[in-house]
Design a protein around this motif. Sequence first.
Motif, PDB file in Angstrom:
ATOM      1  N   LEU A 193       1.006   3.466   3.238  1.00  0.00           N
ATOM      2  CA  LEU A 193       0.681   3.627   1.817  1.00  0.00           C
ATOM      3  C   LEU A 193       0.331   2.283   1.186  1.00  0.00           C
ATOM      4  O   LEU A 193      -0.635   2.182   0.412  1.00  0.00           O
ATOM      5  CB  LEU A 193       1.869   4.260   1.087  1.00  0.00           C
ATOM      6  N   ALA A 194       1.097   1.239   1.509  1.00  0.00           N
ATOM      7  CA  ALA A 194       0.796  -0.084   0.972  1.00  0.00           C
ATOM      8  C   ALA A 194      -0.578  -0.560   1.425  1.00  0.00           C
ATOM      9  O   ALA A 194      -1.269  -1.285   0.689  1.00  0.00           O
ATOM     10  CB  ALA A 194       1.869  -1.079   1.414  1.00  0.00           C
ATOM     11  N   SER A 195      -1.019  -0.136   2.615  1.00  0.00           N
ATOM     12  CA  SER A 195      -2.344  -0.513   3.106  1.00  0.00           C
ATOM     13  C   SER A 195      -3.452   0.136   2.296  1.00  0.00           C
ATOM     14  O   SER A 195      -4.581  -0.369   2.271  1.00  0.00           O
ATOM     15  CB  SER A 195      -2.480  -0.112   4.582  1.00  0.00           C
ATOM     16  N   GLN A 196      -3.161   1.251   1.643  1.00  0.00           N
ATOM     17  CA  GLN A 196      -4.144   1.878   0.758  1.00  0.00           C
ATOM     18  C   GLN A 196      -4.106   1.276  -0.641  1.00  0.00           C
ATOM     19  O   GLN A 196      -5.115   1.260  -1.350  1.00  0.00           O
ATOM     20  CB  GLN A 196      -3.891   3.391   0.659  1.00  0.00           C
ATOM     21  N   LEU A 197      -2.956   0.765  -1.034  1.00  0.00           N
ATOM     22  CA  LEU A 197      -2.809   0.222  -2.390  1.00  0.00           C
ATOM     23  C   LEU A 197      -3.333  -1.199  -2.502  1.00  0.00           C
ATOM     24  O   LEU A 197      -3.950  -1.559  -3.508  1.00  0.00           O
ATOM     25  CB  LEU A 197      -1.339   0.267  -2.812  1.00  0.00           C
ATOM     26  N   ALA A 198      -3.076  -2.028  -1.494  1.00  0.00           N
ATOM     27  CA  ALA A 198      -3.446  -3.436  -1.546  1.00  0.00           C
ATOM     28  C   ALA A 198      -4.783  -3.654  -0.852  1.00  0.00           C
ATOM     29  O   ALA A 198      -5.181  -2.888   0.027  1.00  0.00           O
ATOM     30  CB  ALA A 198      -2.366  -4.293  -0.901  1.00  0.00           C
ATOM     31  N   SER A 199      -5.468  -4.710  -1.231  1.00  0.00           N
ATOM     32  CA  SER A 199      -6.804  -4.979  -0.699  1.00  0.00           C
ATOM     33  C   SER A 199      -6.789  -5.920   0.500  1.00  0.00           C
ATOM     34  O   SER A 199      -7.820  -6.109   1.140  1.00  0.00           O
ATOM     35  CB  SER A 199      -7.686  -5.585  -1.795  1.00  0.00           C
ATOM     36  N   THR A 200      -5.654  -6.523   0.816  1.00  0.00           N
ATOM     37  CA  THR A 200      -5.546  -7.406   1.977  1.00  0.00           C
ATOM     38  C   THR A 200      -4.279  -7.061   2.745  1.00  0.00           C
ATOM     39  O   THR A 200      -3.340  -6.471   2.199  1.00  0.00           O
ATOM     40  CB  THR A 200      -5.505  -8.893   1.577  1.00  0.00           C
ATOM     41  N   ARG A 201      -4.272  -7.462   4.003  1.00  0.00           N
ATOM     42  CA  ARG A 201      -3.101  -7.186   4.830  1.00  0.00           C
ATOM     43  C   ARG A 201      -1.874  -7.930   4.316  1.00  0.00           C
ATOM     44  O   ARG A 201      -0.760  -7.393   4.319  1.00  0.00           O
ATOM     45  CB  ARG A 201      -3.396  -7.584   6.275  1.00  0.00           C
ATOM     46  N   HIS A 238      -4.626  10.977   0.570  1.00  0.00           N
ATOM     47  CA  HIS A 238      -5.439  11.169  -0.644  1.00  0.00           C
ATOM     48  C   HIS A 238      -6.124   9.870  -1.043  1.00  0.00           C
ATOM     49  O   HIS A 238      -7.335   9.859  -1.339  1.00  0.00           O
ATOM     50  CB  HIS A 238      -4.550  11.673  -1.779  1.00  0.00           C
ATOM     51  N   LEU A 239      -5.375   8.770  -1.036  1.00  0.00           N
ATOM     52  CA  LEU A 239      -5.967   7.485  -1.410  1.00  0.00           C
ATOM     53  C   LEU A 239      -7.007   7.034  -0.398  1.00  0.00           C
ATOM     54  O   LEU A 239      -8.010   6.416  -0.765  1.00  0.00           O
ATOM     55  CB  LEU A 239      -4.870   6.428  -1.541  1.00  0.00           C
ATOM     56  N   ALA A 240      -6.776   7.340   0.893  1.00  0.00           N
ATOM     57  CA  ALA A 240      -7.737   6.951   1.922  1.00  0.00           C
ATOM     58  C   ALA A 240      -9.094   7.607   1.708  1.00  0.00           C
ATOM     59  O   ALA A 240     -10.135   7.034   2.076  1.00  0.00           O
ATOM     60  CB  ALA A 240      -7.196   7.310   3.301  1.00  0.00           C
ATOM     61  N   GLY A 241      -9.105   8.801   1.128  1.00  0.00           N
ATOM     62  CA  GLY A 241     -10.369   9.495   0.912  1.00  0.00           C
ATOM     63  C   GLY A 241     -11.032   9.198  -0.414  1.00  0.00           C
ATOM     64  O   GLY A 241     -12.196   9.576  -0.614  1.00  0.00           O
ATOM     65  N   GLY A 277     -12.532  -1.314   2.117  1.00  0.00           N
ATOM     66  CA  GLY A 277     -12.286  -2.724   1.866  1.00  0.00           C
ATOM     67  C   GLY A 277     -11.602  -3.014   0.550  1.00  0.00           C
ATOM     68  O   GLY A 277     -11.219  -4.156   0.292  1.00  0.00           O
ATOM     69  N   ALA A 278     -11.458  -2.007  -0.290  1.00  0.00           N
ATOM     70  CA  ALA A 278     -10.815  -2.178  -1.592  1.00  0.00           C
ATOM     71  C   ALA A 278      -9.444  -1.526  -1.567  1.00  0.00           C
ATOM     72  O   ALA A 278      -9.128  -0.704  -0.703  1.00  0.00           O
ATOM     73  CB  ALA A 278     -11.672  -1.580  -2.695  1.00  0.00           C
ATOM     74  N   GLY A 279      -8.619  -1.880  -2.532  1.00  0.00           N
ATOM     75  CA  GLY A 279      -7.304  -1.279  -2.669  1.00  0.00           C
ATOM     76  C   GLY A 279      -7.267  -0.356  -3.865  1.00  0.00           C
ATOM     77  O   GLY A 279      -8.073  -0.481  -4.799  1.00  0.00           O
ATOM     78  N   ALA A 280      -6.345   0.601  -3.838  1.00  0.00           N
ATOM     79  CA  ALA A 280      -6.226   1.533  -4.962  1.00  0.00           C
ATOM     80  C   ALA A 280      -5.684   0.850  -6.200  1.00  0.00           C
ATOM     81  O   ALA A 280      -6.007   1.252  -7.326  1.00  0.00           O
ATOM     82  CB  ALA A 280      -5.333   2.708  -4.570  1.00  0.00           C
ATOM     83  N   LEU A 281      -4.868  -0.169  -6.017  1.00  0.00           N
ATOM     84  CA  LEU A 281      -4.367  -0.907  -7.172  1.00  0.00           C
ATOM     85  C   LEU A 281      -5.474  -1.773  -7.745  1.00  0.00           C
ATOM     86  O   LEU A 281      -6.259  -2.373  -6.995  1.00  0.00           O
ATOM     87  CB  LEU A 281      -3.180  -1.782  -6.774  1.00  0.00           C
ATOM     88  N   PRO A 282      -5.564  -1.853  -9.061  1.00  0.00           N
ATOM     89  CA  PRO A 282      -6.635  -2.657  -9.657  1.00  0.00           C
ATOM     90  C   PRO A 282      -6.485  -4.125  -9.313  1.00  0.00           C
ATOM     91  O   PRO A 282      -5.381  -4.672  -9.271  1.00  0.00           O
ATOM     92  CB  PRO A 282      -6.461  -2.407 -11.170  1.00  0.00           C
ATOM     93  N   GLY A 283      -7.583  -4.760  -9.028  1.00  0.00           N
ATOM     94  CA  GLY A 283      -7.608  -6.191  -8.738  1.00  0.00           C
ATOM     95  C   GLY A 283      -8.620  -6.883  -9.625  1.00  0.00           C
ATOM     96  O   GLY A 283      -9.428  -6.247 -10.300  1.00  0.00           O
ATOM     97  N   ARG A 284      -8.564  -8.175  -9.602  1.00  0.00           N
ATOM     98  CA  ARG A 284      -9.515  -8.953 -10.406  1.00  0.00           C
ATOM     99  C   ARG A 284     -10.837  -9.068  -9.671  1.00  0.00           C
ATOM    100  O   ARG A 284     -10.894  -9.534  -8.532  1.00  0.00           O
ATOM    101  CB  ARG A 284      -8.942 -10.339 -10.692  1.00  0.00           C
TER     102      ARG A 284
END
Length: 552
Positions: free
Chosen positions: A199-207, A276-279, A284-291
């Motif tokens: 799940l964290a891999s879908q939320l964050a944009s980097t490992r 759900h987040l994977a689809g 290359g992007a994360g579900a959590l908003p980034g700058r």
Amino acid sequence: MTGLLIEAPPCNLRPAGRNPRMVVAMQVSRRAIRSGALWGLVFGFFVIIQTRAYTSTYTTQASRNQMAHAFGTNIGLSALLGHAHAINTVAGWAAWRFVGILTILGSIWGLLTATRLIRGDEEAGRYELLLVGQTTRRRAGAQAVAGLGAGLLAMFVVTALGTIVTGRSSLVGFSLGQCLYFSVTLVAGAAVFLAIGALASQLASTRRRAAALAGAVFGIAYALRMVADSNASLHWLVWLSPLGWIEQSRPLTSPHPLALLLVLILLIAVTAITLHLAGTRDLGAGALPGRDSARPRLALLGSPTGLAVHMMRPVAAGWLLAVTSCSVLLGMVAESSTQDVTGSQGIERAVDRLGGHGSLVAVYLGLTFLLLAFLIALTAAGQITAMRTEEADGYLENLLVRPVSRAWWLAGRLGLSCILLVVAGLLAGIGAWAGAAGQHSGLSLRTLLTAGLNIVPPGLFLLGLGALLLGAWPRRAPSAIYGYLAWSFLVEFAGGVLHTSHWLLDTSIFFHMIPAPAASPDWSSAAVITGLGALAAAIGCILLHFRDLQYA
């Protein structure tokens, strides 16, 4: 002559697997199974060795009752390993001992493996090659989760074999059903944090951010479980932590399947959100908003070492915060953990086997500082993994095209990592002093700072060993380092309670560490350990200088 200039036609290429749509599942499962089986072997071997050591050390019921009174009533050990229940029996001791330790190691394995095989592969650009084929983002996510499940199954099977071999002994007498339920409990922590890591891999944009996010969840869960088991009035907090649910399952003594049912519900819910987040998110992007944009910060980008400092800052801050928080908590419960004099004498005898002595609070901290030494060594293993990742993902190549040699790059990274470990040791001492200051422990800041520095050499040795493996065996360096770290932790933790072979104890890097502040540190031994790590690091730099880069 012309035939010599014409290249022979390549052999027919075959898809990676019989079904091209299952490539992601096969790739992830292959690596997850290899890692899960290895750790399952460690778990199973630990169960076999330690159970036999228990039955041979405590041969009478009177000796088992004495051991249970010594260790089962100690608040500090309850905070670290979980609440002790009927540990004057083989079943109760095994449940308390193995669930407490192996759940922690399995959870760390789970979050690191999930973030490496999902977000790490996506960050490296491998998913782009797969998604142009006969699959979709959601289907690829489902296959990755299935691959992680295959790794978990491999861990369970090997662990179950170890528990079944143990249970067949006439001195143990576990039934097949008990062994299987016990094995499920032992790998439940790995299952939970495989799911949380995915799940964290879908939320964050980097490992790195994904691993930090999953690690924060683990830290909160472990802290809740520790507080719940160290204070009877707050024991209800155990139901707010998945690690607490695993503890409450109580395998082998009074099974509570409802607790594992909560774990299953959590796994289903987290997996559903992950798919759900994977689809829905972009590749290359994360579900959590980034700058999307930020002001350029070029202050540290003038050299490879400065770049390494820039990249290490978030991870280093997270590890330093974890070490400091844990040391403060250990200092706060040190006084209350020695209120039972008989139990504390049992702890004192355990530390005495490792060369320790002194006041009850000092003896307690001498034993529990092993956990801080493990965290610092885990930090060193994480630095080796980060160095290997930079090479595997092709980032190192961008530096080596400049007038930067491989050896100097590795030496710079190792130097920064050494500074990080030393700072972590100092913060461990300061945190323990701050936590124990209000308890009138009688331990000075200087004493605990010395104890903090005393737990750094094992991490320095592990760092040097990792550098040697990077130079000689780069693709297997991270897994080998984590495997040796787990082995050292398990062997050392067992040696403080049970009579274990001296040759076996010598294989643990923590065995050569004096349990300060219960005793004065042996700086000559620490110098030898550090020197061996430095020698291994120097050889690693030389080997890296003469070999080619190896990508993933």
